[in-house]
Design an enzyme around this catalytic site. Sequence first.
Site, PDB file in Angstrom:
ATOM      1  N   GLU A   1      -5.041  -2.246  14.203  1.00 42.51           N
ATOM      2  CA  GLU A   1      -5.593  -1.307  13.221  1.00 42.51           C
ATOM      3  C   GLU A   1      -6.923  -0.776  13.733  1.00 42.51           C
ATOM      4  OE1 GLU A   1      -6.107  -2.578   9.135  1.00 42.51           O
ATOM      5  OE2 GLU A   1      -4.103  -3.446   9.063  1.00 42.51           O
TER       6      GLU A   1
ATOM      7  N   HIS B   1       1.202  -9.250   4.798  1.00 40.04           N
ATOM      8  CA  HIS B   1       0.070  -8.341   4.652  1.00 40.04           C
ATOM      9  C   HIS B   1      -0.395  -8.397   3.192  1.00 40.04           C
ATOM     10  CE1 HIS B   1      -1.965  -4.693   6.668  1.00 40.04           C
ATOM     11  NE2 HIS B   1      -2.597  -4.892   5.515  1.00 40.04           N
TER      12      HIS B   1
ATOM     13  N   ARG C   1       3.981   0.170  12.892  1.00 42.14           N
ATOM     14  CA  ARG C   1       3.723  -1.155  12.334  1.00 42.14           C
ATOM     15  C   ARG C   1       3.789  -1.083  10.807  1.00 42.14           C
ATOM     16  NH1 ARG C   1      -1.820  -3.791  11.045  1.00 42.14           N
ATOM     17  NH2 ARG C   1      -1.192  -5.922  10.622  1.00 42.14           N
TER      18      ARG C   1
ATOM     19  N   ASN D   1      -7.710  -5.997  14.533  1.00 36.09           N
ATOM     20  CA  ASN D   1      -8.032  -4.937  13.584  1.00 36.09           C
ATOM     21  C   ASN D   1      -9.538  -4.744  13.631  1.00 36.09           C
ATOM     22  OD1 ASN D   1      -5.364  -5.222  12.908  1.00 36.09           O
ATOM     23  ND2 ASN D   1      -5.702  -5.619  10.734  1.00 36.09           N
TER      24      ASN D   1
ATOM     25  N   TYR E   1     -12.923  -2.004  12.748  1.00 36.59           N
ATOM     26  CA  TYR E   1     -13.394  -0.782  12.107  1.00 36.59           C
ATOM     27  C   TYR E   1     -14.870  -0.490  12.358  1.00 36.59           C
ATOM     28  CZ  TYR E   1      -8.976  -0.542   9.580  1.00 36.59           C
ATOM     29  OH  TYR E   1      -7.649  -0.450   9.277  1.00 36.59           O
TER      30      TYR E   1
ATOM     31  N   ASN F   1      -1.701 -10.698   8.603  1.00 36.55           N
ATOM     32  CA  ASN F   1      -2.682  -9.644   8.755  1.00 36.55           C
ATOM     33  C   ASN F   1      -4.030 -10.092   8.211  1.00 36.55           C
ATOM     34  OD1 ASN F   1      -3.390  -6.732   9.280  1.00 36.55           O
ATOM     35  ND2 ASN F   1      -4.003  -6.938   7.140  1.00 36.55           N
ATOM     36  N   GLU F   2      -5.036 -10.111   9.056  1.00 39.41           N
ATOM     37  CA  GLU F   2      -6.433 -10.333   8.652  1.00 39.41           C
ATOM     38  C   GLU F   2      -6.659 -11.595   7.825  1.00 39.41           C
ATOM     39  OE1 GLU F   2      -8.043  -6.764   6.917  1.00 39.41           O
ATOM     40  OE2 GLU F   2      -7.871  -5.680   8.803  1.00 39.41           O
TER      41      GLU F   2
ATOM     42  N   GLN G   1       0.796  -1.221   0.000  1.00 38.15           N
ATOM     43  CA  GLN G   1       0.000   0.000   0.000  1.00 38.15           C
ATOM     44  C   GLN G   1       0.834   1.279   0.000  1.00 38.15           C
ATOM     45  OE1 GLN G   1      -2.620  -1.632   3.341  1.00 38.15           O
ATOM     46  NE2 GLN G   1      -4.087  -0.417   2.210  1.00 38.15           N
TER      47      GLN G   1
END
Length: 513
Positions: A405, A149, A104, A334, A336, A193-194, A46
């Site tokens: 996150e 990731h 991170r 994480n 949201y 990650n996730e 990213q």
Amino acid sequence: MLLKLVLLICISLSFVVQSKTVRETKHGPRPFPEGFLFGTSTASYQVEGGWNAEGKSENIWDYLTHNNPCIVRDCSNGDIANDSYNQYKRDVEMMRELGLDFYRFSLSWTRILPTSFPDKINEAGIQYYNNLIDEMLKYNIEPMVTLYHWDLPQKLQEMGGWTNPHVVDWFADYARIAFEHFGDRVKYWITMNEPREVCYQGYGAATMAPAISISGFAEYLCAKNLLVAHAKAYHIYDKEFRQKYGGVVGISISAGWIEPETEKDTQAAFESSQFEWGQYAHPIFSETGDFPPVMKERIAAKSAKQGFFRSRLPEFTPEEVELVRGSSDFFGLNHYSTNIVYRDETAEDYNAGPSYYDDIGTTGYQPEDWPTAASPWLKKVPWGFYKLLTAIRTQYNNPNVIITENGYSTSVGDGYEDNDRVEYYKDYLDAMLDAIDEGSNVTAYTAWSLMDNFEWMAGYTELFGLYEVDYNSPQRTRTPRKSAFVYKEIIRSRQLDYHYEPDTTVMTIDEGH
Ligand SMILES: *[C@@H]1O[C@H](CO)[C@@H](O)[C@H](O)[C@H]1NC(C)=O
Ligand SMILES: *[C@@H]1O[C@H](CO)[C@@H](O)[C@H](O)[C@H]1NC(C)=O
């Protein structure tokens, strides 16, 4: 339909009342616990750019965006992104401006191992991460490193990627190389990650690379292999590196809160959460290990009814159950947003017949009147964060939680006065403090993200940065938004003050950073 509308209104009203009473009980600035740590987060694909720089080979996001560019909303890609491959010193400068305790970031597998395997180590890739880590440590900013990731080597994808059981060894080899090269300076490691986004979105659906879209099968193979790969990397660190380096290793699980629509949907909401994040948390953090019982039962029953000779959910061997159980020093979370869920035995995703959502048997939605970020799925529901932290505390015997996150997106052109993001951060930190007051062992918080970046299928249309990035400037100039000033003050004062209004004219680096 009308009934549902009325119901919705009632539910929404009760939420408003609930959150209001919570807020009114708070007076003055609220301190964070002693030793609580603050960071920000990014991911290699990213922000780095340099997609083929100095020996790096192709990963699944390079492949997807180069071969099917307009699968991404604005037909963009991460070829240059924020050019952190060249601008890392400016990135560290931003960390110093914010006064971060840690940062991170993730390693790019193909930048370090261009063949995917340890037979060839790319020195330029190692050097890039050494430079970044050393620059951070110069200013006492701890690196927190994610190994995976989402940017799998394309070559491994062509051999099935996360659905091939050999990925366990491929990942373990890569993890060992990373521990060997960076373990002397990196004390916080995150393996994956996730997992849900890797497995469901990438293999069950087509909303993330590699966009395989074989729902009801591929995401379950991925889940099993990913969990075993995670555990293998954990045990390599535990046995061979921990004594020497004294670090910790965990996993970052994405979990939204899932609220029942009515009281009679309580079980449905629980079952939905067992699929959506219990699938990855239960094997590691429960007393018994293994996939959640409800998941095993539902998929086995459905599979039998559908005419399969065995369950579409693969089984862990007893040895694998033990390998995975307890294989995390902390629960990386994480988080949201929140969804409302009701029982719906006819639920399906895009394919009829066997599918992930048919297996779950629930449908979820978000009321229209919840405040919405630039990302349509991201609605501000701080009480959901509180309920989720409470559920993690009670279901898994109060593990140490690191929020890896949390954040809010705005749109291009929304400018520097990002008051919605500021309010989101304040309300979510406040909800987190409520859970901590009741005993949740949350010890660190990571804002997503340090700067705007390539938001996967949304390209550069959903911006999560405390810093705005000018994608038209060659240096990808970074400018702090109001939220950067507010986060800086939270970190400096170690307290949450709803009334703080920053002077946003000039960003400085405070003494000691
Ligand atoms: C919280 O987690 C930390 C880190 O693992 C640990 O040292 C501490 O004892 C835990 N606190 C409680 C109250 O469990
Ligand atoms: C990162 O890059 C994107 C796309 O090139 C850009 O829109 C964004 O503003 C950049 N962010 C920063 C902080 O430089």
